[in-house]
Design a protein around this motif. Structure first.
Motif, mmCIF file in Angstrom:
data_model
loop_
_atom_site.group_PDB
_atom_site.id
_atom_site.type_symbol
_atom_site.label_atom_id
_atom_site.label_comp_id
_atom_site.label_asym_id
_atom_site.label_seq_id
_atom_site.Cartn_x
_atom_site.Cartn_y
_atom_site.Cartn_z
ATOM 1 N N ILE A 74 0.863 -1.172 0.000
ATOM 2 C CA ILE A 74 0.000 0.000 0.000
ATOM 3 C C ILE A 74 0.903 1.225 0.000
ATOM 4 O O ILE A 74 1.767 1.369 0.871
ATOM 5 C CB ILE A 74 -0.925 0.030 1.227
ATOM 6 N N SER A 75 0.729 2.083 -0.994
ATOM 7 C CA SER A 75 1.508 3.308 -1.082
ATOM 8 C C SER A 75 0.669 4.472 -0.563
ATOM 9 O O SER A 75 -0.484 4.652 -0.976
ATOM 10 C CB SER A 75 1.922 3.582 -2.529
ATOM 11 N N LEU A 76 1.244 5.234 0.350
ATOM 12 C CA LEU A 76 0.561 6.375 0.940
ATOM 13 C C LEU A 76 1.053 7.668 0.304
ATOM 14 O O LEU A 76 2.253 7.859 0.108
ATOM 15 C CB LEU A 76 0.792 6.417 2.454
ATOM 16 N N LYS A 77 0.106 8.560 -0.017
ATOM 17 C CA LYS A 77 0.444 9.843 -0.617
ATOM 18 C C LYS A 77 -0.223 10.970 0.163
ATOM 19 O O LYS A 77 -1.291 10.787 0.753
ATOM 20 C CB LYS A 77 -0.025 9.888 -2.083
ATOM 21 N N ASN A 78 0.419 12.135 0.145
ATOM 22 C CA ASN A 78 -0.139 13.350 0.749
ATOM 23 C C ASN A 78 -0.573 13.123 2.199
ATOM 24 O O ASN A 78 -1.665 13.524 2.608
ATOM 25 C CB ASN A 78 -1.310 13.867 -0.088
ATOM 26 N N THR A 79 0.303 12.502 2.961
ATOM 27 C CA THR A 79 -0.043 12.158 4.347
ATOM 28 C C THR A 79 0.094 13.319 5.325
ATOM 29 O O THR A 79 -0.175 13.152 6.514
ATOM 30 C CB THR A 79 0.843 10.998 4.844
ATOM 31 N N CYS A 80 0.488 14.503 4.833
ATOM 32 C CA CYS A 80 0.665 15.622 5.762
ATOM 33 C C CYS A 80 -0.633 16.007 6.462
ATOM 34 O O CYS A 80 -0.606 16.673 7.501
ATOM 35 C CB CYS A 80 1.262 16.834 5.054
ATOM 36 N N THR A 81 -1.783 15.592 5.917
ATOM 37 C CA THR A 81 -3.056 15.912 6.557
ATOM 38 C C THR A 81 -3.268 15.142 7.857
ATOM 39 O O THR A 81 -4.192 15.458 8.613
ATOM 40 C CB THR A 81 -4.233 15.615 5.603
ATOM 41 N N ILE A 82 -2.434 14.127 8.119
ATOM 42 C CA ILE A 82 -2.491 13.438 9.416
ATOM 43 C C ILE A 82 -1.142 13.443 10.129
ATOM 44 O O ILE A 82 -1.090 13.266 11.350
ATOM 45 C CB ILE A 82 -3.001 11.982 9.283
ATOM 46 N N ASP A 83 -0.052 13.655 9.394
ATOM 47 C CA ASP A 83 1.288 13.530 9.974
ATOM 48 C C ASP A 83 1.504 14.459 11.162
ATOM 49 O O ASP A 83 1.974 14.033 12.227
ATOM 50 C CB ASP A 83 2.356 13.814 8.915
ATOM 51 N N GLY A 84 1.208 15.749 10.980
ATOM 52 C CA GLY A 84 1.461 16.713 12.046
ATOM 53 C C GLY A 84 0.682 16.406 13.301
ATOM 54 O O GLY A 84 1.218 16.482 14.421
ATOM 55 N N ASN A 283 0.724 25.795 4.449
ATOM 56 C CA ASN A 283 1.353 26.537 3.370
ATOM 57 C C ASN A 283 0.405 26.525 2.180
ATOM 58 O O ASN A 283 0.229 25.486 1.532
ATOM 59 C CB ASN A 283 2.698 25.902 3.000
ATOM 60 N N ARG A 284 -0.219 27.662 1.898
ATOM 61 C CA ARG A 284 -1.231 27.711 0.838
ATOM 62 C C ARG A 284 -0.631 27.456 -0.539
ATOM 63 O O ARG A 284 -1.275 26.832 -1.394
ATOM 64 C CB ARG A 284 -1.932 29.079 0.861
ATOM 65 N N ASP A 285 0.587 27.943 -0.770
ATOM 66 C CA ASP A 285 1.195 27.771 -2.089
ATOM 67 C C ASP A 285 1.459 26.300 -2.399
ATOM 68 O O ASP A 285 1.269 25.853 -3.529
ATOM 69 C CB ASP A 285 2.502 28.559 -2.162
ATOM 70 N N GLU A 286 1.908 25.554 -1.401
ATOM 71 C CA GLU A 286 2.230 24.143 -1.616
ATOM 72 C C GLU A 286 1.105 23.214 -1.170
ATOM 73 O O GLU A 286 1.200 22.003 -1.371
ATOM 74 C CB GLU A 286 3.508 23.790 -0.844
ATOM 75 N N HIS A 287 0.049 23.775 -0.596
ATOM 76 C CA HIS A 287 -1.034 22.989 -0.006
ATOM 77 C C HIS A 287 -0.438 21.892 0.886
ATOM 78 O O HIS A 287 -0.698 20.694 0.716
ATOM 79 C CB HIS A 287 -1.940 22.372 -1.068
ATOM 80 N N HIS A 288 0.350 22.342 1.849
ATOM 81 C CA HIS A 288 1.105 21.410 2.684
ATOM 82 C C HIS A 288 1.004 21.824 4.152
ATOM 83 O O HIS A 288 1.087 23.007 4.491
ATOM 84 C CB HIS A 288 2.574 21.405 2.245
ATOM 85 N N TYR A 289 0.816 20.815 5.019
ATOM 86 C CA TYR A 289 0.725 21.043 6.460
ATOM 87 C C TYR A 289 2.027 20.639 7.147
ATOM 88 O O TYR A 289 2.659 19.646 6.774
ATOM 89 C CB TYR A 289 -0.414 20.222 7.073
ATOM 90 N N SER A 290 2.397 21.398 8.150
ATOM 91 C CA SER A 290 3.491 21.024 9.042
ATOM 92 C C SER A 290 3.022 21.275 10.465
ATOM 93 O O SER A 290 1.860 21.654 10.680
ATOM 94 C CB SER A 290 4.763 21.825 8.728
#
Length: 333
Positions: A74-84, A283-290
């Motif tokens: 199983i490959s996981l993508k765009n996991t920043c929505t739960i990682d932080g 980060n709105r430009d990258e649509h990325h959560y930290s």
């Protein structure tokens, strides 16, 4: 709801559990030690923590094909929505000894124990799969088969993927009555499972976040919004359904940077005092959560996309693109 995924039935899992039991430090203790022994110029944790994405192999068993173990992945993508949030949850649980027991009724005792075990074992992809399979519903992510492998894409909103899956931890209720006896909905009860506070229309005299929380929880009197009703609606004090939670997550997505002149380190909520433990940033430009969190008064910034993804900060982070604020309960009055 607890699932069999939380059980340690595989031989490799058992061997890993034994190895972990022989370790002298948890991951949290290692991070804390790296902070306290930090040398100038070495501003990051010594190994990656919860890297973005992940690949999870699944063994089908020796009887699958000609007594040969069959593996799919199983490959996981765009996991920043739960990682932080997973990183914040781990720090909260390890830094507050009573909290694992308090969260067990909501997340399940086996889930909490297995989550901590996997994090301390640095089995990060399995941590994410534990959350996805045990906490999330299939409608909250996109899954498709690509080249005989299952891809799970968590692109989206972190509050949909994490906060709303904390069961009834932050559930609250508020009752209201209309003074007009002929009001079609004279009695109403408003139940919420998350805490979404709206920015004030005007900058208040005191802290804007505390003011927004007071407005959300405190009694008030407003004109009834029912059609053709001229009554006044009286709102009771909003109460947590299961008592003040161990921690609260404030959904700050509607706030602009100019609405936040500063972030308070303490809040008064439901006759309890809560202290700032961390935040998730967008980060709105990258649509990325930290995420950012503090240990022993030191602030760390976590970003799963970086090679050195846990960095010690010289000062508290600038909460300019804050998505969530996380506060832990510190005292009982």
């Amino acid at each position: 709801m607890e699932r069999d995924f939380c059980c340690l039935t595989d031989t490799e899992d058992l061997r890993s559990f034994i190895t972990h039991s022989e370790r002298t430090k948890t991951l949290f203790e290692e991070i804390r030690a790296s902070i306290n022994n930090n040398a100038e110029g070495e501003r990051w944790f010594w190994r990656p923590v919860l890297p973005w994405g992940g690949v999870f192999p699944i063994r089908a068993g020796r009887k699958a094909i000609a007594s040969t173990p069959l593996y799919v992945q199983i490959s996981l993508k765009n996991t920043c929505t739960i990682d932080g949030f997973l990183m914040l949850l781990y720090v909260i649980l390890r830094d507050n000894r009573s909290f694992p027991r308090e969260l067990a009724p909501f997340l399940g005792k086996r889930f909490v124990e297995h989550f901590l075990f996997l994090m301390d074992s640095c089995d990060y992809t399995t941590v994410k799969m534990l959350w996805i399979w045990d906490r999330m519903s299939k409608r909250q992510y996109r899954a498709e088969v690509n080249h005989a492998a299952l891809e799970i894409d968590l692109f989206g909103n972190e509050h949909e993927n994490f906060t709303k899956n904390l069961e009834d931890l932050m559930s609250s209720a508020q009752e209201s009555w209309c003074s007009n006896g002929s009001c079609p909905t004279r009695f109403q009860e408003d139940q919420r499972k998350t805490i979404s506070v709206n920015p004030p229309h005007e900058l208040p005299d005191k802290d804007p976040i505390q003011s927004a929380l007071d407005e959300f929880f405190c009694p008030r009197l407003e004109p009834c919004e029912e059609s053709e009703c001229d009554g006044l609606r009286e709102f009771s004090l909003r109460l947590f359904c299961h008592g003040p939670p161990a921690f609260v997550i404030l959904d700050m997505q509607m706030w602009r940077s100019e609405d936040l002149p500063y972030v308070p380190f303490h809040l008064e909520l439901s006759e309890q005092r809560y202290s700032l433990e961390g935040a998730t940033l967008f980060n709105r430009d990258e649509h990325h959560y930290s995420a950012a969190f503090q240990i022993d008064g030191f602030w760390m910034h976590y970003d799963g996309l970086r090679s050195d993804n846990l960095v010690l900060l010289n000062k508290p982070p600038e909460f300019l693109l804050v998505s969530s604020l996380v506060y832990i309960r510190t005292t009982d009055r």
